[in-house]
Structure formats: C-alpha cells, structure tokens
Design an enzyme around this catalytic site. Structure first.
Site, short mmCIF file in Angstrom:
data_model
loop_
_atom_site.label_atom_id
_atom_site.label_comp_id
_atom_site.label_asym_id
_atom_site.label_seq_id
_atom_site.Cartn_x
_atom_site.Cartn_y
_atom_site.Cartn_z
N LYS A 107 0.76 -1.12 -0.06
CA LYS A 107 0.08 -0.31 0.06
C LYS A 107 0.75 1.27 0.05
O LYS A 107 0.47 2.30 -0.67
CB LYS A 107 -1.03 0.00 1.28
CG LYS A 107 -1.99 -1.02 1.14
CD LYS A 107 -3.23 -0.56 1.59
CE LYS A 107 -4.47 -1.55 1.06
NZ LYS A 107 -5.58 -1.71 1.79
N LYS A 109 -4.18 -9.49 -8.08
CA LYS A 109 -5.46 -9.98 -7.75
C LYS A 109 -6.65 -8.94 -8.05
O LYS A 109 -6.27 -7.73 -8.13
CB LYS A 109 -5.56 -10.09 -6.06
CG LYS A 109 -5.40 -9.02 -5.49
CD LYS A 109 -5.77 -9.04 -3.97
CE LYS A 109 -5.57 -7.86 -3.42
NZ LYS A 109 -5.80 -7.78 -1.74
N LYS A 145 -10.63 -3.74 -5.16
CA LYS A 145 -11.58 -2.76 -4.89
C LYS A 145 -10.88 -1.47 -5.58
O LYS A 145 -11.61 -0.43 -5.80
CB LYS A 145 -12.08 -2.51 -3.62
CG LYS A 145 -13.07 -3.71 -3.32
CD LYS A 145 -13.78 -3.53 -1.76
CE LYS A 145 -12.92 -4.21 -0.66
NZ LYS A 145 -13.36 -4.09 0.52
P1 TYM Z 1 -11.45 -6.83 2.12
O1 TYM Z 1 -12.40 -5.92 2.50
O2 TYM Z 1 -10.11 -6.48 1.01
O3 TYM Z 1 -12.04 -7.86 1.37
C1 TYM Z 1 -13.16 -8.64 1.84
C2 TYM Z 1 -12.99 -10.17 1.68
O4 TYM Z 1 -12.74 -10.67 0.22
C3 TYM Z 1 -11.58 -11.14 0.07
N1 TYM Z 1 -11.17 -11.07 -1.11
C4 TYM Z 1 -10.82 -11.80 -2.21
N2 TYM Z 1 -10.81 -12.98 -2.59
C5 TYM Z 1 -10.77 -13.58 -3.60
N3 TYM Z 1 -10.14 -12.83 -4.76
C6 TYM Z 1 -9.79 -11.58 -4.49
N4 TYM Z 1 -9.36 -10.92 -5.57
C7 TYM Z 1 -10.23 -11.11 -3.43
N5 TYM Z 1 -10.08 -9.64 -2.82
C8 TYM Z 1 -10.55 -9.46 -1.47
C9 TYM Z 1 -10.56 -11.05 1.20
O5 TYM Z 1 -9.74 -11.99 1.41
C10 TYM Z 1 -11.71 -10.69 2.24
O6 TYM Z 1 -12.01 -12.04 2.81
N6 TYM Z 1 -8.44 -7.29 5.85
C11 TYM Z 1 -9.65 -7.65 5.34
C12 TYM Z 1 -10.87 -7.17 6.49
C13 TYM Z 1 -10.99 -7.53 7.79
C14 TYM Z 1 -11.00 -9.12 8.33
C15 TYM Z 1 -11.13 -8.86 9.73
C16 TYM Z 1 -11.21 -10.15 7.57
C17 TYM Z 1 -10.80 -6.89 8.89
N7 TYM Z 1 -10.79 -7.55 10.09
C18 TYM Z 1 -11.16 -9.81 10.50
C19 TYM Z 1 -11.64 -11.23 8.43
C20 TYM Z 1 -11.47 -11.17 9.75
C21 TYM Z 1 -9.87 -6.79 4.03
O7 TYM Z 1 -9.30 -5.79 3.77
O8 TYM Z 1 -10.85 -7.32 3.40
#
Ligand code: TYM
Length: 339
Positions: A124, A205, A208
C-alpha cells in the site's frame, strides 16, 4: 459446498465464525467468490458474526462524507447476497469499542519484526498510501477483531493468509503469557477462486482499489457490462483452453471463476472447452457469472437503507454486549481490575 475436504473436516468441529470487509466500495466478484459466498453458506451450521470494518478503512485516505454511504451500501450488498440478520450479526466495527481496545493490548505483545514482514503495508505504501501507524498496525486490529469474539473459523480470501497467520501467532503469545483465553482460529478458504485475479492484469489480484474499472466485475454490474468485462479479459495468443497459472494466467483465472460459479471442476470445464476457441469460452464464462450474480441485484433493489441501518444498529448493540463481557475476562487475566 464448494470447499476442500480439509475445510469441511475442520468446520464440523468448530463453533463460531467471524469475518470482516472494509467499506471501501466497488465490491466485486473476487470478494464474493473468495469470501462472501462462504459467509452465507456457513450460516447454516455455525454461529456467524460479520463486521463492516470501518476503522480499518480509515488507514488509507478516505473522505469522511462518503464513509457512511459506503458502510450502508456494503451492508446492503451483504444482505442482498444472503447474509441473514436472523441468523448472523452484521454490524460496523466502530459500534464496538472492544475492537480498538483489544488491538492496543495485543499491540503490546506484537514484535515490530513481525509487522515489518507484512506485505500489505509495503504494497500500500508503494502504491502511494501514507505510511501511518494505523496502516502499519492494521494486522493487529484484524487479529483483535477475530479474537475479541473467540472465533474459531474465519472465511477469507487468499490475500488474508498472512494476517491470519499473525492472528494465530498473537493468540498463542497471549495464551502462553496469560492462560488459555483465545481459541486458535483458522482461515477458511474456498477450494477454487480463493484468489480471483484482475481481468486486465491477471498477475495481480482483482481489487476494489484498482483504478482500472475493467479489471473487475462488480457485484451489481448489469449483465451486459459483465459480458463486456469478461470478453475483454486479457488472455494470451495460444488458442487452447487449459489450466496453467504460469503460461496462461488469464485463462486459468477465467477457468477458476467459471468453476466457482457453476460448481463444476476445472478439469471438467477444460475437457468441454479445450478446443472450442477463446471467444466461445469467454461467452460461457460470462453466462455463468451473469447467472450467479443476477439475483443479487434484484435483492439489493428490494432493500431500503432505513432497514439496513436498523439491522446494523440492532446487531451492533448485541455485538457490543458480547464483546464487553469477553473484554472483562481479558482485563482480569492481564491484571487490569475494573472498579
Ligand atoms: P477486504 O475488504 O479487502 O475483502 C473482503 C474479503 O474479500 C476477500 N477478497 C478476495 N478473495 C478472492 N479474490 C480476490 N481478488 C479478493 N479480494 C478480496 C478478502 O480476502 C476478504 O476475505 N483485512 C480484511 C478485512 C478484515 C477482516 C478482519 C477479515 C478486517 N478484520 C477480520 C476477516 C477477519 C480486508 O481488507 O478485506
């Protein structure tokens, strides 16, 4: 369920699920196939807690005026996908002070060497985010999210593996020092599509925050947009449809997407499409994605933001109570008496 055997075996022995999503907009097919589809399916057998992690979203530049809309919209999409407020808690992180408080406590036992190895901070900041302390300690807050509720399983995509490992490590450190407080949680991943790749740069990947809108299929995209995105997905010049991540990352990504959407195996799809040409294959992938996502847009439209706010409010109250009693136990073992 489209899950590997290891997951299924683990899941049957476990009780509570926790996961989170940042309210940063542009929720896409990767989020759905990597995580949210499991969120919905796991509701059948487990106690499920799902959190819109707005405190995490503040670690990169954001506009305060847009945060509320993003929180509501993220919740509305999750409800449309099938997160059921009767069976799951769906709330926002900032409603529950325990997240930030436990993060502080866990931070006191997190070696900087461990945080220095986290790839997300490097990625990032290289991409222009300011290297602030919140972004640096992001994984500690994530560990706190999970451990706060004593979760056993965490349905996530592949990109969260490193954070999950750190969470497990912190739970062990805490338990070794203060006694057996936290279960050691495990990540829970789909068998295919745990890492859905960008449609324009299949070595990255799907994300968003990718400025290229063509790199992703958004959950609420109309069918003609979805078809356009898949048809323009970057592939290669060799016409054979075959799974080969190194030589054919674009086609392999489309194969995984189609396998996940149709719940068929990649081998099966290769057999069917090997010599049919890329054009026909992409049309078939697009059909599968449209079919999978179409019902969600209808469900999204049927919801209204007032009802969504009510769901978040009610679940937030319940989550706060639960977290507060768990924090009392944490306070006790770390030697901080509540007067
Ligand atoms: P975030 O908001 O980026 O994404 C939400 C979920 O989507 C999954 N994901 C993907 N899976 C497959 N292919 C992709 N290209 C892809 N992009 C995103 C992410 O793995 C996620 O499961 N750090 C986390 C949020 C978080 C969290 C937590 C998750 C904060 N605290 C506690 C689990 C438990 C995040 O930024 O997800």
């Amino acid at each position: 369920m489209n899950l590997c055997e290891e997951n299924t075996l683990t899941a049957t022995a476990r009780q509570r699920i926790f996961s989170g999503v940042q309210p940063t907009g542009n929720i896409h097919l990767g989020n759905y196939l990597g995580a949210f589809r499991n969120w919905v399916e796991l509701q059948d057998s487990f106690e499920t807690i799902y959190c819109i992690v707005d405190l995490h979203a503040m670690t990169v530049d954001y506009e305060p005026g847009k945060l509320e809309a993003a929180r509501i919209d993220t919740a509305r999409i999750l409800l449309a996908l099938g997160v059921d407020p009767e069976r799951s808690l769906l709330y926002t992180q900032s409603q529950v002070p325990g997240h930030a408080e436990l993060a502080w406590i866990l931070g006191t036992m997190t070696p900087m060497g461990v945080l220095n190895r986290m790839t997300q901070f490097k990625d990032k900041t290289e991409m222009g985010s300011s290297p602030n302390l919140g972004l640096y300690s992001y994984p500690v807050l994530m560990a706190a999210d999970i451990l706060l509720y004593r979760a056993n399983l965490v349905p996530i995509g592949d990109d969260q593996r490193q954070h999950m490992e750190m969470t497990r490590d912190l739970a062990e450190r805490f338990n070794n020092r203060f006694g057996d407080v936290f279960p050691i949680p495990e990540g829970y991943f789909p068998e295919v599509s745990s890492r859905v790749m960008s449609l324009t740069e299949p070595h990255n990947k799907m994300s968003k925050s990718d400025p290229q809108i063509k790199s992703r299929v958004a959950i609420l995209d109309d069918p003609d947009v979805i078809r356009k995105r898949i048809r323009s997905a970057v592939t290669d010049s060799d016409p054979e449809v075959r799974y080969d991540i190194d030589q054919k990352p674009g086609i392999s990504n489309l194969l995984e997407i189609m396998a996940a959407c149709t719940r068929r195996s990649v081998d099966d799809l290769v057999e069917e499409h090997a010599n049919g040409g890329y054009g026909a294959f992409k049309d078939a992938v697009a059909d599968a994605v449209v079919e999978e996502l179409a019902p969600f847009k209808t469900a999204y439209k049927a919801l209204n933001n007032g009802d969504v706010r009510q769901v978040l409010h009610d679940a937030g109250v319940e989550a706060r109570d639960m977290a507060s009693s768990y924090m009392r136990e944490v306070h006790k073992v770390i030697g901080v008496k509540r007067y």
